[in-house]
Scaffold this motif. Sequence first.
Motif, mmCIF file in Angstrom:
data_model
loop_
_atom_site.group_PDB
_atom_site.id
_atom_site.type_symbol
_atom_site.label_atom_id
_atom_site.label_comp_id
_atom_site.label_asym_id
_atom_site.label_seq_id
_atom_site.Cartn_x
_atom_site.Cartn_y
_atom_site.Cartn_z
ATOM 1 N N LEU A 21 0.806 -1.224 0.000
ATOM 2 C CA LEU A 21 0.000 0.000 0.000
ATOM 3 C C LEU A 21 0.841 1.278 0.000
ATOM 4 N N GLN A 24 1.959 1.855 -3.400
ATOM 5 C CA GLN A 24 0.907 2.428 -4.242
ATOM 6 C C GLN A 24 0.854 3.945 -4.085
ATOM 7 N N THR A 25 0.962 4.419 -2.849
ATOM 8 C CA THR A 25 0.926 5.857 -2.613
ATOM 9 C C THR A 25 2.113 6.547 -3.277
ATOM 10 N N ASN A 28 1.398 6.677 -7.001
ATOM 11 C CA ASN A 28 0.388 7.679 -7.333
ATOM 12 C C ASN A 28 0.919 9.103 -7.165
ATOM 13 N N SER A 45 -5.495 5.387 -11.357
ATOM 14 C CA SER A 45 -5.414 4.295 -10.396
ATOM 15 C C SER A 45 -6.761 3.580 -10.258
ATOM 16 N N GLY A 276 -0.290 1.019 -9.701
ATOM 17 C CA GLY A 276 -0.922 1.506 -8.481
ATOM 18 C C GLY A 276 -2.341 0.973 -8.326
ATOM 19 N N ILE A 279 -2.338 -2.676 -7.400
ATOM 20 C CA ILE A 279 -2.059 -2.868 -5.974
ATOM 21 C C ILE A 279 -3.327 -2.639 -5.158
ATOM 22 N N GLY A 280 -4.080 -1.585 -5.513
ATOM 23 C CA GLY A 280 -5.329 -1.328 -4.807
ATOM 24 C C GLY A 280 -6.328 -2.460 -4.959
ATOM 25 N N TYR A 283 -5.197 -5.402 -2.928
ATOM 26 C CA TYR A 283 -5.459 -5.157 -1.507
ATOM 27 C C TYR A 283 -6.911 -5.503 -1.162
#
Length: 348
Positions: A21, A24-25, A28, A45, A276, A279-280, A283
């Motif tokens: 996570l 991902q941030t 982004n 994203s 990204g 990954i979201g 998750y």
Amino acid sequence: MSGALIAVLPMLLGVGIGFALPLQTAINAQLRAVLSSPFRASLVSFLVGTAALWIILALNEGGIGLPDGFLQSEPWWIWLGGVFGVLFLTGNILMFPKLGGMQTVVMPILGQIIASNAIDAAGWFGVSRHPISVQRLLGILLAFIGVALAVVIPDIRASRSRRMLNQSPDGAARSRWMWQILGVLLGMLGASQTAINGRLGSELGSALHASFISFLIGTLLLVLIVIIQEGFTHGRRADARPRQGQAASEPAPSATAAFMNRLAVIGASPWWFWIGGLIGATYVFGNAFLAPVLGTGLTVIIVLFGQICGGLTVDQFGLLRASKRRVTGIQIIGAVILLAGIIAIRLF
């Protein structure tokens, strides 16, 4: 494969999706720099994540539609999960360059702890009421101590060092606490989103389906925001007049053409700019998969442990073009105490 390894694999998966996570941030945040807008970055994203969840949902459950009469029978707030998800993701994109990977993880976690216990105690969003016990209060206290060690004390030390060197704090340092408060508020929205999506998943009989609906609503909202933003930007460019003695500029491209040009820039960027959203989606799917296997409480603890480790790693090594921020021993101790507080809250 041995039974012990089979038992450990879901835990490793939980740590992995949590660790990803903060990555991902960071990704982004790079998207924001390329696209010149946090909303455009969030849209890319969300688009990728929605497409990935649609494929997973189609392969696992077939349909993506809603049952007959579902729109009329459910409360209006059940559709807010996607809205809160947009605010949470976009807020994290804005926070990351200001606070770094660790604080972008820790401050929302504190907000999640505060809001989730309030939601449980009051029974909001249709959740079962769980009065706050002594053990939970102890966990909340530990969480606050952990945040103080990981965030507040290092900031105080940095401020003292600047004063000793006769350096006046810059504007970014003075506004740091405002970003930290924003992080707590975003965490509260994240906890509300979790409760809302939990109710939606219960009504649909599928956490994965609920996650897809949440992503889809978020995507549609971001499309609307970006269309308005692009139209406003294009209008300002079209109204601009060349100064006296300055040659007239070429006509500005249309809003759609301008956005497509920005996507072309992403296409020429490193491949990881596109993951990204994946990954979201991973998750969301990972949590939906792990909760029945490990239990909700243990899943939350393991995933949050992975998030803390990921945030520390991004800061220490400056992964994915992030700024390096040296992680201190007291920050690690604070993160461990914060994790202990989470364990006390979730298990008691």
